[in-house]
Scaffold this motif. Structure first.
Motif, short mmCIF file in Angstrom:
data_model
loop_
_atom_site.label_atom_id
_atom_site.label_comp_id
_atom_site.label_asym_id
_atom_site.label_seq_id
_atom_site.Cartn_x
_atom_site.Cartn_y
_atom_site.Cartn_z
N VAL A 39 0.86 -1.17 0.00
CA VAL A 39 0.00 0.00 0.00
C VAL A 39 0.90 1.23 0.00
N ILE A 40 0.40 2.34 -0.51
CA ILE A 40 1.17 3.59 -0.54
C ILE A 40 0.45 4.60 0.33
N LEU A 41 1.20 5.16 1.29
CA LEU A 41 0.64 6.14 2.22
C LEU A 41 1.34 7.47 2.07
N ILE A 66 -8.20 8.12 13.02
CA ILE A 66 -9.34 7.41 12.45
C ILE A 66 -10.63 7.96 13.06
N PRO A 67 -11.52 8.52 12.25
CA PRO A 67 -12.79 9.01 12.79
C PRO A 67 -13.57 7.87 13.46
N THR A 68 -14.13 8.14 14.63
CA THR A 68 -14.89 7.09 15.33
C THR A 68 -16.11 6.67 14.50
N SER A 69 -16.54 7.51 13.56
CA SER A 69 -17.67 7.14 12.69
C SER A 69 -17.32 5.96 11.78
N LEU A 70 -16.02 5.66 11.60
CA LEU A 70 -15.61 4.52 10.76
C LEU A 70 -15.64 3.19 11.52
N LEU A 71 -15.85 3.23 12.86
CA LEU A 71 -15.91 1.98 13.62
C LEU A 71 -17.13 1.18 13.18
N VAL A 72 -16.88 -0.03 12.71
CA VAL A 72 -17.94 -0.88 12.18
C VAL A 72 -18.83 -1.40 13.29
N GLU A 73 -18.21 -1.84 14.37
CA GLU A 73 -18.95 -2.37 15.50
C GLU A 73 -18.79 -1.42 16.67
N PRO A 74 -19.87 -1.07 17.36
CA PRO A 74 -19.73 -0.17 18.51
C PRO A 74 -18.81 -0.78 19.56
N PRO A 75 -17.81 -0.02 20.03
CA PRO A 75 -16.88 -0.58 21.01
C PRO A 75 -17.55 -0.82 22.36
N GLN A 76 -17.18 -1.92 23.00
CA GLN A 76 -17.68 -2.23 24.34
C GLN A 76 -16.94 -1.41 25.39
N ARG A 90 -8.59 1.39 1.78
CA ARG A 90 -9.07 1.22 0.41
C ARG A 90 -8.24 2.14 -0.49
N LYS A 91 -7.83 1.59 -1.63
CA LYS A 91 -7.02 2.37 -2.57
C LYS A 91 -7.86 3.46 -3.20
N GLY A 92 -7.34 4.69 -3.11
CA GLY A 92 -8.04 5.83 -3.70
C GLY A 92 -7.67 6.04 -5.16
N ALA A 93 -8.40 6.91 -5.82
CA ALA A 93 -8.16 7.21 -7.24
C ALA A 93 -6.77 7.80 -7.45
N ASP A 94 -6.22 8.48 -6.42
CA ASP A 94 -4.89 9.10 -6.53
C ASP A 94 -3.76 8.10 -6.27
N GLY A 95 -4.10 6.83 -5.95
CA GLY A 95 -3.09 5.81 -5.69
C GLY A 95 -2.74 5.65 -4.22
N GLN A 98 -6.60 4.98 1.82
CA GLN A 98 -7.30 5.75 2.84
C GLN A 98 -8.15 4.82 3.70
N PRO A 99 -8.45 5.22 4.95
CA PRO A 99 -9.30 4.39 5.81
C PRO A 99 -10.73 4.33 5.30
N ALA A 100 -11.29 3.13 5.29
CA ALA A 100 -12.68 2.94 4.87
C ALA A 100 -13.54 2.43 6.02
N ALA A 101 -12.92 1.71 6.97
CA ALA A 101 -13.62 1.17 8.13
C ALA A 101 -12.58 0.84 9.18
N ALA A 102 -13.04 0.65 10.42
CA ALA A 102 -12.12 0.31 11.50
C ALA A 102 -12.86 -0.50 12.55
N ASN A 103 -12.07 -1.16 13.39
CA ASN A 103 -12.65 -1.94 14.48
C ASN A 103 -11.59 -2.13 15.55
N LEU A 104 -12.01 -2.22 16.80
CA LEU A 104 -11.09 -2.48 17.90
C LEU A 104 -10.89 -3.99 18.04
#
Length: 193
Positions: A39-41, A66-76, A90-95, A98-104
């Motif tokens: 991946v390229i960052l 990472i925005p908390t809105s990207l958390l897929v499952e609500p953290p306990q 997820r690979k963006g159009a610019d190569g 970028q973050p698409a989702a997250a989980n603890l």
């Protein structure tokens, strides 16, 4: 004589265990660099010197918050203390990825798309998950070591040009910096061993 033979055998056994452990660490890192998904960052500099290891460039990433809105499952949990964070990139159009989702503590559910990868990081300790809008994450990619005398020049250049790192991500989410890029030009590549 028997006692000295026993000590010699014990010393050899300890040395073999140490060599085996060090070899395992090196081989695990090499396996990620060799077989991991690239991946390229996009990066931003912070500062460039370590007295013991020499020059380095301290790197920050868009994926470090990472925005908390990207958390897929609500953290306990109510805070990030002691938690690992899996971030689906997820690979963006610019190569750049970028973050698409997250989980603890576990990868986000669902199958990975062809242009996605899960990367593993550690949450900064003690962040509230109730009021904060973003989770700060470290991936172990925050320093890139350079030849002596080159850190300050690279840091200076990072303030005027776009730099990136190529990161190899293992199947378990473990990341390793593979190369430092100045635009499309590769400046440094990490050796396997």
């Amino acid at each position: 004589m028997r006692r000295s033979n026993g000590l010699l055998i014990a010393a050899i056994a300890v040395a073999l265990v140490q060599i085996g452990f060090l070899s395992w660490i090196v081989m695990a890192r090499a396996a990620v660099l060799r077989d991991g998904r690239e991946v390229i960052l996009k990066v931003a500099p912070v500062d460039p010197r370590d007295l013991l290891r020499g020059d380095y460039v301290r790197l920050g990433y868009d994926i470090s918050r990472i925005p908390t809105s990207l958390l897929v499952e609500p953290p306990q949990a109510k805070s990030t203390k002691g938690h690992m964070v899996y971030v689906r990139l997820r690979k963006g159009a610019d190569g750049f990825w970028q973050p698409a989702a997250a989980n603890l503590d576990a990868p986000p559910s669902g199958a990975l798309a062809p242009e996605e990868v899960d990367i593993l990081g550690r949450a900064y300790d003690g962040q509230s998950l109730e009021g904060d809008t973003a989770i700060r994450v470290e991936y172990g990619l925050e320093r890139f070591y350079l030849l002596e005398g080159e850190g300050r020049a690279i840091e200076r250049d990072m303030n005027v040009r776009n730099f990136a790192v190529v990161v190899a991500v293992g199947s378990d989410g473990t990341p390793q910096i593979k190369a430092l890029m100045d635009g499309d030009m590769q400046l440094y590549q990490e050796p396997l061993y």
